[in-house]
Design a protein around this motif. Structure first.
Motif, PDB file in Angstrom:
ATOM      1  N   ASN A 108       0.810  -1.228   0.000  1.00 19.84           N
ATOM      2  CA  ASN A 108       0.000   0.000   0.000  1.00 19.84           C
ATOM      3  C   ASN A 108       0.833   1.263   0.000  1.00 19.84           C
ATOM      4  OD1 ASN A 108      -2.405  -1.375  -0.050  1.00 19.84           O
ATOM      5  ND2 ASN A 108      -2.631  -1.415   2.185  1.00 19.84           N
ATOM      6  N   HIS A 109       2.047   1.175   0.477  1.00 22.05           N
ATOM      7  CA  HIS A 109       2.811   2.414   0.653  1.00 22.05           C
ATOM      8  C   HIS A 109       4.164   2.429  -0.036  1.00 22.05           C
ATOM      9  CE1 HIS A 109      -0.101   4.291   3.230  1.00 22.05           C
ATOM     10  NE2 HIS A 109      -0.208   3.193   3.934  1.00 22.05           N
ATOM     11  N   LEU A 110       4.493   1.375  -0.739  1.00 26.31           N
ATOM     12  CA  LEU A 110       5.727   1.368  -1.539  1.00 26.31           C
ATOM     13  C   LEU A 110       5.368   0.968  -2.956  1.00 26.31           C
ATOM     14  CD1 LEU A 110       8.441  -0.482   0.600  1.00 26.31           C
ATOM     15  CD2 LEU A 110       8.503   1.897  -0.116  1.00 26.31           C
ATOM     16  N   PRO A 111       5.029   1.916  -3.811  1.00 25.08           N
ATOM     17  CA  PRO A 111       4.587   1.547  -5.161  1.00 25.08           C
ATOM     18  C   PRO A 111       5.581   0.655  -5.883  1.00 25.08           C
ATOM     19  CG  PRO A 111       4.189   3.877  -4.774  1.00 25.08           C
ATOM     20  CD  PRO A 111       4.954   3.361  -3.578  1.00 25.08           C
ATOM     21  N   SER A 112       6.864   0.842  -5.638  1.00 29.18           N
ATOM     22  CA  SER A 112       7.829   0.011  -6.354  1.00 29.18           C
ATOM     23  C   SER A 112       7.798  -1.429  -5.837  1.00 29.18           C
ATOM     24  CB  SER A 112       9.241   0.598  -6.247  1.00 29.18           C
ATOM     25  OG  SER A 112       9.588   0.835  -4.904  1.00 29.18           O
ATOM     26  N   TYR A 113       7.558  -1.585  -4.545  1.00 28.92           N
ATOM     27  CA  TYR A 113       7.445  -2.945  -4.013  1.00 28.92           C
ATOM     28  C   TYR A 113       6.133  -3.580  -4.477  1.00 28.92           C
ATOM     29  CZ  TYR A 113       8.630  -6.723  -0.778  1.00 28.92           C
ATOM     30  OH  TYR A 113       8.985  -7.932  -0.233  1.00 28.92           O
ATOM     31  N   ARG A 114       5.094  -2.790  -4.529  1.00 28.20           N
ATOM     32  CA  ARG A 114       3.817  -3.288  -5.035  1.00 28.20           C
ATOM     33  C   ARG A 114       3.978  -3.851  -6.448  1.00 28.20           C
ATOM     34  NH1 ARG A 114      -1.169  -1.430  -3.442  1.00 28.20           N
ATOM     35  NH2 ARG A 114      -2.962  -1.841  -4.795  1.00 28.20           N
TER      36      ARG A 114
END
Lengths: 207, 207, 207, 207, 207, 207, 207, 207
Positions: free
Chosen positions: A190-196
């Motif tokens: 939810n808070h790390l677009p790159s990890y998402r």
């Protein structure tokens, strides 16, 4: 041999202090892009909720130009202690605030707020003086510009505050993915677009 | 006297082309912070949906390292034309894609994608050659670094593409707040944290 | 309606001019990190080799402080036309160089070199004047600082040169992944570490 | 008089810990260009190999989105201790990892990893607490952005970790060029393009 | 086919206009470091002298806060036309200045000055209107900040001025090293510290 | 020969359009420091007043989150035409605004506002289409970030708008210091702190 | 009360160590512009000469790619102790070097060199360990990039080295302008172009 | 438990030292924009006046190139102690200055000046040695560039000086808004344009 003691965040001994994240003051923050800063503050809040950390909200003059507490924070912490300070700039000068902190029974304080050199630094220094372990969540704290930030970090760090960012906080609290892979994964997604994106690529591949 | 003709976005004559916003490729983007880029892409998508603009999605090798289309886009445009290109790097080399564009009957094309100098620039140049009016949504398009971005902008702009960003696109399409204050306000509140704060301060004061 | 003609790179009509990529001159380049610049130059060279583009190497005073041609380029293009200019600063002032260009029979020229505002810009402007289509490979061309780069780009772009970067060049030349997925993938994997990671993650998952 | 003790890297007393250099995680690194970061990590690895330092590799969930260990590292260290942690975020919380460290019998630890504030900082702080001398290889460690990096460096440095970069590490280990001019020169030539150019210019001149 | 005409600097057809390089005004320049700017201005001056280009100096209110002409320029050009303008902000509004320009009989004008958007841009635009070929020496022209510079470059470039920097100017004027290797080498050695180092390394090796 | 016509600001033919400099919107500006931006806007306003240029103020929803017109502007232009637009985003879509512009009888328009890509760019493009000469006062116009600014400048410049900054505007309008040394000097002293220091040093020396 | 002791530079107790300012190595420096760095190094050298500080020059492999000592330094210090190290990377590992330092009889060491994290940091740490007061002249020391510099500063500063820059060094040594106004003024005029302009404006006014 | 003592600014125990804010020296400051720096210095001055802090002004050679004390400071502090130093670079070397400091009877010193690494750092270090609590007002202190600033901050901070900025100073002195809401609000409104906008938006809404 060094005498260094690793004062490590322990989810059973941490309270979170969110100081003056108000809508007016947020518009003064220029050391982060608005998207980055919003994300960082909500990531910290979601982490605090996820780890069920006692959280204290405080504001300064919500009726004035500083504006109300960011509504998203109200929603995330509907039952949190909430101290609307009548005038104390340093939240630690407010008896109710200190009482609320002490009522948590915790020795480790995560502090974030607006602006960094005042609303974060002042209670951080006060808490350090009283023997608390202080962890500044630096990326959920904003101020006017980089120069102001640099000086604030220097002052707090020299006093013994540990400089952290929300992701490190969440990782140090969680300790082991096996405690709950999905929960932590959701927080990061939810808070790390790159990890998402990594997760989504991975999931797609798994189909 | 100049012969300049203001080719202004007309919501009745616009189609949106989202090219290769895939989860793997997104992780190659380094000319925006991940938070900023995610917000910009979704803001453009939400604007396209809000203005009911015909939107065409296209991807390159979703089964491979490029990863699947960003899931949020699939959700926003469940019924959009969707061209999974079998190999054409320039989307405009794909007959189905061009057919889909022509099927919209629009003359103005909003183009965004990853990476800017390829997935955006190539179809932009092809469309310009065919006489379309091309508007690049520059902040919903990402690439490897600032140098690459600068060269891509220069090439497209020299060819006659108009460089825009999502907020300007939404404003030029809407033309007059009176067409729908709440709808446009919601779009901005969702994707401009600083504007959201202004609104929240204002609302609080109104209570 | 615009009269724009998309002058698109056609691998059958392209020659590559690598101007003064010498070891001494390379140490003057300060608008890229050394790692980035080395990678960009070799990526362009590998692309030229991969697409079998006629390539012309030229140098200025290899025996002096400018140093020899970067050895890696010699290895990649052992049989390339090689013009050691006796003194002409603008390579296009050298008859042998122009002859070599004409001998390729190509109308599209990809130019890169050190330094951008001289060794790239001068032959680029000369070639434009003679009616060639000129594509500057901007990230394989380096110079003293950002200011110098900006002015050089502006001058070349105003003259009609197209500003590109090596990745866009490779993509525009290849046109369709189906022409050779593995070959192009290898080129990208070797010169785009972030793409290489995507591929490696993908491959691992496939096991 | 100061009581400063220069804790100097001694190649007979150093172990290297490479933490979570995985292909997925690498794509999260935004505080270096991909070319620079790749070069820095491989330079450290090559240095570790050159000095025959015991090296420990560890990863977190290679089967998931984090991706496999960067293949180049596997190749450089085919026989290294390799701990695939089942869930511990701090590698030092993993018994096998600590055992592997202790098995080296070394007191000086070179640590690098992804991301800096977690995978590097946590074991660094743990090792400091246990009396190890900790040297962070800062340019072979990456994270989300400059802010996050700055906070991580501050925290580790305040705890007594020494901040270094790969080139300094290699120089401090080697001590004297006469120990092996060619070997060290090759290491630098392979990973410092600007130094490689100096060497090439020099060699050309010598012919 | 393009109709581009390469308007190339011809040392027989060039005059140099140095506008308001005064000691007070120099202290207003913030878009270069003082060392860089001083070097660039003197490099241009030395190049003008080396190529024996007719040079015109002009100043605005040397008796006031703007300060005297930079003394080094007086020394380099003891016999240059020198117009102390009584009040015209645009040097081209001064009859004596225009007369001096016309007296040179040259059609190509190299212009540099302080501040870029006024003292350079105004005469550049006036000269363009009168049919001169205008070359702005961008790195010998300074102003208040990067924003102001960017706007000034854009305006001049749109009007047809060619953006150059001192090194490119010298190279385009010289054309061929064989015309005088030592002279040009000395110019570069004096004003390009990085090139000077290459030469010194080379010379040392030759001993 | 070029056909360039220098469209030079003529104080008898200029009107100033200040678009949406409102207190709420000002807090959205992140491409300038607040001090710089405030100074630039007031410098332009003071220049407009000094040159007695007809000035038109317009705002969008002063009763809402956008906030009232910056009070300082109201004070500087108590009698200016003032159009509170009921909803038109492009001020040029508002009949009263266009009437006010036409009523000035001027052909040259200086435009500044918040945000650059909308409130400045839209009326600039509309005015260009109607044959006005448009000069954007770029440093008195602000927006969300540098990317947005860059795209807006590119679009306006491509359409034929001239990019200027307040200092250049004042200088081009004044033409000759002898028209009023003290008046112009005061304007600069009030809005250029570095020039003010030059003056103060000069004055002190004169005592 | 703090026990801080101001270890202040005393011109009677200072020696200067210039480490590896060689022409090849200088071309590796990327954390300063070449003009800035050249000026800083020569400013320090001129200051050392002006204050008659014993100065020690040392180099590493002048015959190889590192190149000879920068010739300007040789000229400024014709009689300085000069140690051409046969291989020791840390100059302090060289007996002759340490002897030369001890022979000065000074307790305060000003150290500068290339590269910062090696040639400066290593002898700085060694000297600190032996009880010397170490002052790093940070702007006369260069390295590969800002990251490397930051880590090097952190390490040296944590060890007790004082971080200074050449101007502060000169001021702290001189103590009182009355000791020699002209001499110090000349030093500043030669190496601070902005201060030189102040002086020239002042002198002109005095005429 | 930490022994940290929060040395908090107490308005009854603070004196302000403004060192060499002279008009010539101000033009040497390049680590702030001129608008930002002017605002910061005057904000500190206004705060000092508002809190009635004893303030000491000192200058170095006002008759020379350094220029007179910034006139605005003279106006704000007409009755302040004023020491025109005859030559001491470190103000603390001047007996009259130290006497003036001692005469205030205060133990906490707020220091700002030009340039940071000399005029601020030297007296700061001297005062620390004598047991004063030193607070550097970092954003009202300027110098040549960021590198010089960084080194100066590091040196002062290592010595125990607290790094602050003017806004934090005002807040720490005031402690509680209830002491005087309007006074503090006016101070902020005058020197924080972004806060001023918040207030103006708020006031407008209240009408």
């Amino acid at each position: 041999m060094s005498n260094f003691k690793y004062r490590r965040l322990d989810k059973n001994d941490v309270a979170v202090l969110l100081v003056d994240h108000q809508t007016g003051l947020t518009n003064l923050v220029h050391d982060f892009s608005p998207d980055d800063f919003k994300n960082n503050v909500l990531a910290l809040a979601d982490a605090a909720k996820y780890f069920k950390l006692p959280t204290i909200l405080t504001t300064s003059f919500e009726d004035g130009p500083n504006g109300p507490l960011v509504p998203e924070l109200k929603e995330i912490f509907p039952d949190a202690a909430y101290i609307a300070r009548p005038g104390n700039i340093n939240a630690w000068d407010n008896e109710d605030f200190v009482k609320a902190v002490k009522a948590t029974g915790k020795q480790q304080l995560l502090i974030a707020g607006i602006v960094t050199e005042v609303c974060v630094a002042f209670p951080a220094l006060s808490a350090l003086e009283e023997g608390y372990e202080v962890f500044v969540v630096a990326d959920a704290s904003g101020t006017f510009n980089q120069t102001t930030r640099d000086a604030a970090w220097e002052r707090m760090s020299a006093a013994g505050a540990q400089m952290m960012t929300w992701f490190g906080v969440a990782c140090e609290l969680h300790r082991d993915w096996r405690n709950d892979i999905e929960g932590l994964g959701a927080l990061f997604s939810n808070h790390l677009p790159s990890y998402r994106c990594l997760i989504q690529s991975y999931m797609a591949r798994g189909k």
